[in-house]
Motif scaffolding. Structure first.
Motif, PDB file in Angstrom:
ATOM      1  N   PHE A   1      21.845  -4.380  17.128  1.00 35.40           N
ATOM      2  CA  PHE A   1      22.611  -4.219  15.731  1.00 35.40           C
ATOM      3  C   PHE A   1      21.477  -5.823  15.005  1.00 35.40           C
ATOM      4  CE2 PHE A   1      25.093  -6.853  18.228  1.00 35.40           C
ATOM      5  CZ  PHE A   1      25.843  -7.742  16.969  1.00 35.40           C
ATOM      6  N   GLY A   2      22.011  -5.562  12.992  1.00 32.25           N
ATOM      7  CA  GLY A   2      21.315  -7.015  12.458  1.00 32.25           C
ATOM      8  C   GLY A   2      20.187  -6.686  11.380  1.00 32.25           C
ATOM      9  N   GLY A   3      19.502  -5.332  11.594  1.00 34.08           N
ATOM     10  CA  GLY A   3      18.226  -5.648  11.400  1.00 34.08           C
ATOM     11  C   GLY A   3      18.144  -5.314   9.624  1.00 34.08           C
ATOM     12  N   GLN A   4      17.240  -5.391   9.002  1.00 33.60           N
ATOM     13  CA  GLN A   4      17.812  -4.585   7.334  1.00 33.60           C
ATOM     14  C   GLN A   4      17.558  -3.684   7.347  1.00 33.60           C
ATOM     15  OE1 GLN A   4      13.586  -5.091   6.955  1.00 33.60           O
ATOM     16  NE2 GLN A   4      13.795  -7.768   5.848  1.00 33.60           N
ATOM     17  N   ARG A   5      17.428  -2.570   8.371  1.00 30.93           N
ATOM     18  CA  ARG A   5      18.486  -1.006   8.923  1.00 30.93           C
ATOM     19  C   ARG A   5      18.688  -0.743  10.125  1.00 30.93           C
ATOM     20  NH1 ARG A   5      12.250   1.803   5.650  1.00 30.93           N
ATOM     21  NH2 ARG A   5      12.658   0.004   3.903  1.00 30.93           N
ATOM     22  N   GLU A   6      19.919  -0.154  10.087  1.00 32.25           N
ATOM     23  CA  GLU A   6      20.781   0.498  10.822  1.00 32.25           C
ATOM     24  C   GLU A   6      20.517   1.615  11.046  1.00 32.25           C
ATOM     25  OE1 GLU A   6      21.848  -2.054  12.597  1.00 32.25           O
ATOM     26  OE2 GLU A   6      22.769  -3.296  11.884  1.00 32.25           O
ATOM     27  N   ALA A   7      20.111   1.975  12.865  1.00 33.87           N
ATOM     28  CA  ALA A   7      19.610   3.414  13.455  1.00 33.87           C
ATOM     29  C   ALA A   7      20.458   3.655  14.274  1.00 33.87           C
ATOM     30  CB  ALA A   7      18.283   3.782  13.180  1.00 33.87           C
ATOM     31  N   VAL A   8      20.810   5.000  14.287  1.00 34.52           N
ATOM     32  CA  VAL A   8      21.699   4.972  15.262  1.00 34.52           C
ATOM     33  C   VAL A   8      21.306   5.337  16.727  1.00 34.52           C
ATOM     34  CG1 VAL A   8      23.285   6.980  16.388  1.00 34.52           C
ATOM     35  CG2 VAL A   8      23.655   7.154  13.873  1.00 34.52           C
ATOM     36  N   ASN A   9      19.877   5.555  16.763  1.00 35.79           N
ATOM     37  CA  ASN A   9      18.948   5.846  18.340  1.00 35.79           C
ATOM     38  C   ASN A   9      17.635   5.910  17.389  1.00 35.79           C
ATOM     39  OD1 ASN A   9      17.463   8.436  16.343  1.00 35.79           O
ATOM     40  ND2 ASN A   9      20.452   9.332  17.640  1.00 35.79           N
ATOM     41  N   VAL A  10      16.592   5.689  18.570  1.00 36.24           N
ATOM     42  CA  VAL A  10      15.529   6.047  18.240  1.00 36.24           C
ATOM     43  C   VAL A  10      14.621   6.427  17.179  1.00 36.24           C
ATOM     44  CG1 VAL A  10      12.741   5.186  19.376  1.00 36.24           C
ATOM     45  CG2 VAL A  10      14.864   3.945  20.457  1.00 36.24           C
ATOM     46  N   VAL A  11      15.074   8.142  17.358  1.00 35.67           N
ATOM     47  CA  VAL A  11      13.838   8.795  16.808  1.00 35.67           C
ATOM     48  C   VAL A  11      14.589   8.238  15.035  1.00 35.67           C
ATOM     49  CG1 VAL A  11      14.089  11.107  16.103  1.00 35.67           C
ATOM     50  CG2 VAL A  11      13.834  10.481  18.114  1.00 35.67           C
ATOM     51  N   HIS A  12      15.730   8.358  15.335  1.00 40.75           N
ATOM     52  CA  HIS A  12      16.876   7.667  13.250  1.00 40.75           C
ATOM     53  C   HIS A  12      16.025   7.168  13.154  1.00 40.75           C
ATOM     54  CE1 HIS A  12      19.803   6.978  11.555  1.00 40.75           C
ATOM     55  NE2 HIS A  12      19.149   7.343   9.896  1.00 40.75           N
ATOM     56  N   ALA A  13      15.594   5.340  13.755  1.00 40.46           N
ATOM     57  CA  ALA A  13      14.899   4.289  13.253  1.00 40.46           C
ATOM     58  C   ALA A  13      13.336   4.861  13.191  1.00 40.46           C
ATOM     59  CB  ALA A  13      14.947   3.386  14.468  1.00 40.46           C
ATOM     60  N   LEU A  14      12.672   5.581  13.706  1.00 36.57           N
ATOM     61  CA  LEU A  14      11.718   5.697  13.085  1.00 36.57           C
ATOM     62  C   LEU A  14      11.815   6.355  11.865  1.00 36.57           C
ATOM     63  CD1 LEU A  14      10.155   6.780  16.717  1.00 36.57           C
ATOM     64  CD2 LEU A  14       9.706   5.268  15.558  1.00 36.57           C
ATOM     65  N   GLN A  15      12.740   7.246  11.567  1.00 38.98           N
ATOM     66  CA  GLN A  15      12.701   8.000  10.170  1.00 38.98           C
ATOM     67  C   GLN A  15      12.705   7.196   9.328  1.00 38.98           C
ATOM     68  OE1 GLN A  15      16.366  10.514   9.378  1.00 38.98           O
ATOM     69  NE2 GLN A  15      14.428  11.529   8.454  1.00 38.98           N
ATOM     70  N   LEU A  16      13.942   5.906   9.487  1.00 35.49           N
ATOM     71  CA  LEU A  16      13.652   4.874   7.893  1.00 35.49           C
ATOM     72  C   LEU A  16      12.875   3.696   7.982  1.00 35.49           C
ATOM     73  CD1 LEU A  16      17.654   3.708   9.859  1.00 35.49           C
ATOM     74  CD2 LEU A  16      16.997   5.714   8.117  1.00 35.49           C
ATOM     75  N   ALA A  17      11.822   3.753   9.305  1.00 40.19           N
ATOM     76  CA  ALA A  17      10.279   3.272   8.828  1.00 40.19           C
ATOM     77  C   ALA A  17       9.406   3.612   8.880  1.00 40.19           C
ATOM     78  CB  ALA A  17      10.335   2.589  10.658  1.00 40.19           C
ATOM     79  N   THR A  18       9.812   5.188   7.847  1.00 42.84           N
ATOM     80  CA  THR A  18       9.080   6.261   7.403  1.00 42.84           C
ATOM     81  C   THR A  18       8.095   5.400   5.809  1.00 42.84           C
ATOM     82  OG1 THR A  18      10.582   7.757   6.068  1.00 42.84           O
ATOM     83  CG2 THR A  18       8.834   8.120   9.318  1.00 42.84           C
TER      84      THR A  18
END
Length: 327
Positions: free
Chosen positions: A171-188
């Motif tokens: 936790f604590g990023g500029q964007r918060e993701a539930v899992n790695v796939v979700h995180a990759l989506q948030l970084a697209t």
């Protein structure tokens, strides 16, 4: 069993968003202010001393667990989605809405074994493609709070990282993701992504009992939409034979990676045996010189780029390949 003690904050060493570094009765400790608020000199606090007493990976720092000067404290979060779930420090970190802009399928994604590799990837990526954008996805394989990283704020300040995303229980990023796939989506909305755990890693004597094995999963997940690139763990100076040259961690992870990936190496180095994966030789800038020019002191297991050049060169090779494939 965990170890706790009470003490008095005797000195404030430094502070930034999410983190204070203090001394408690003269002993260094850090405060995760997103979880318990700030402390002040003279406050009585409860400190978790477990890792330091075991000689483990907090770098000699205790963790302030609670400030006894207050009876209650709350700070509303951005949403009801919880991280550190079912612990006494669970936090409503929220989750982030995916960006509207998305990069093309096949954008480069670098997977790292250790947090220090992220700096080398970012340094060479921006050196080769200074106008391209790079996101950092921090997994929950190491430290969970992004605030504990001294490295990430410097990389953001330098413009070497454009977006941070924390995945899973991290936790604590500029964007918060539930899992790695979700995180990759948030970084697209960035041109490339580097994925790796935060500071600290866990290893055992088992061939697969190490937190860096997550690289196999990350590469496999990224391979569905992004171009997976591995930052090999290599060392010229590690005292442990299993990590000298190509680390056994790299070998184990690549054997379990479910799809072909790109394996960058510095030009002129021996080609590693990595099965069906694609080995790519590239010219790598002097990573230590890039750090020096930027005023960064980056180390791996206490070793500088001058003391372990191969570690940083192999990670840098991954950044070069990622940069070239955004152009």
């Amino acid at each position: 069993m965990p170890s706790y003690r009470t003490g008095t904050v005797t000195k404030l060493l430094s502070e930034r968003a999410g983190l204070q570094r203090v001394e408690v009765d003269g002993r260094p400790a850090y405060v995760l202010t997103q979880l318990i608020g700030t402390v002040h000199v003279g406050d009585r606090v409860v400190v978790n001393t477990t890792a330091v007493e075991l000689g483990l990976g907090t770098g000699g720092w205790d963790v302030v667990h609670w400030n006894l000067e207050r009876d209650e404290w709350s700070e509303p979060g951005p949403g009801h989605e919880m991280k550190l779930r079912y612990t006494s420090l669970q936090v409503d970190a929220g989750v982030t809405t995916p960006p509207k802009r998305a990069v093309e399928v096949g954008a480069p994604m670098v997977a790292c074994f250790l947090h220090s590799q992220v700096a080398a990837v970012a340094a060479t990526f921006k050196d080769v493609a200074p106008d391209a954008t790079l996101a950092y996805v921090m997994t929950d394989g190491g430290a969970l709070p992004l605030a504990i990283s001294d490295l990430v704020p410097d990389l953001i300040r330098l413009g070497w990282l454009d977006v941070t995303v924390t995945a899973g229980q991290a936790f604590g990023g500029q964007r918060e993701a539930v899992n790695v796939v979700h995180a990759l989506q948030l970084a697209t909305d960035c041109d490339a992504v580097v994925v790796g755990m935060g500071p600290g890693s866990l290893g055992t004597d088992s061939p697969v009992g190490f937190s860096g094995l997550e690289v196999a999963t990350v590469l496999g997940l990224g391979g569905h939409a992004l171009e997976p690139i591995v930052a090999l763990r290599w060392s010229d100076a590690d005292e442990r034979e299993r990590h000298r040259g190509l680390s056994h961690h790299s070998i184990a992870a690549l054997k379990l990676t479910p799809c072909p990936v790109v394996v960058p190496i510095p030009k002129g180095q021996p080609r590693p045996s990595v099965g069906d994966h694609e080995v790519v030789e590239v010219n790598v800038p002097d990573v230590g010189a890039l750090f020096d020019k930027a005023g960064l002191d980056v180390r791996t297991m206490g070793r500088t780029p001058a003391e372990d050049p191969g570690f940083f060169a192999y990670a840098g090779a991954a950044g070069v390949v990622a940069a070239e494939r955004t152009q």
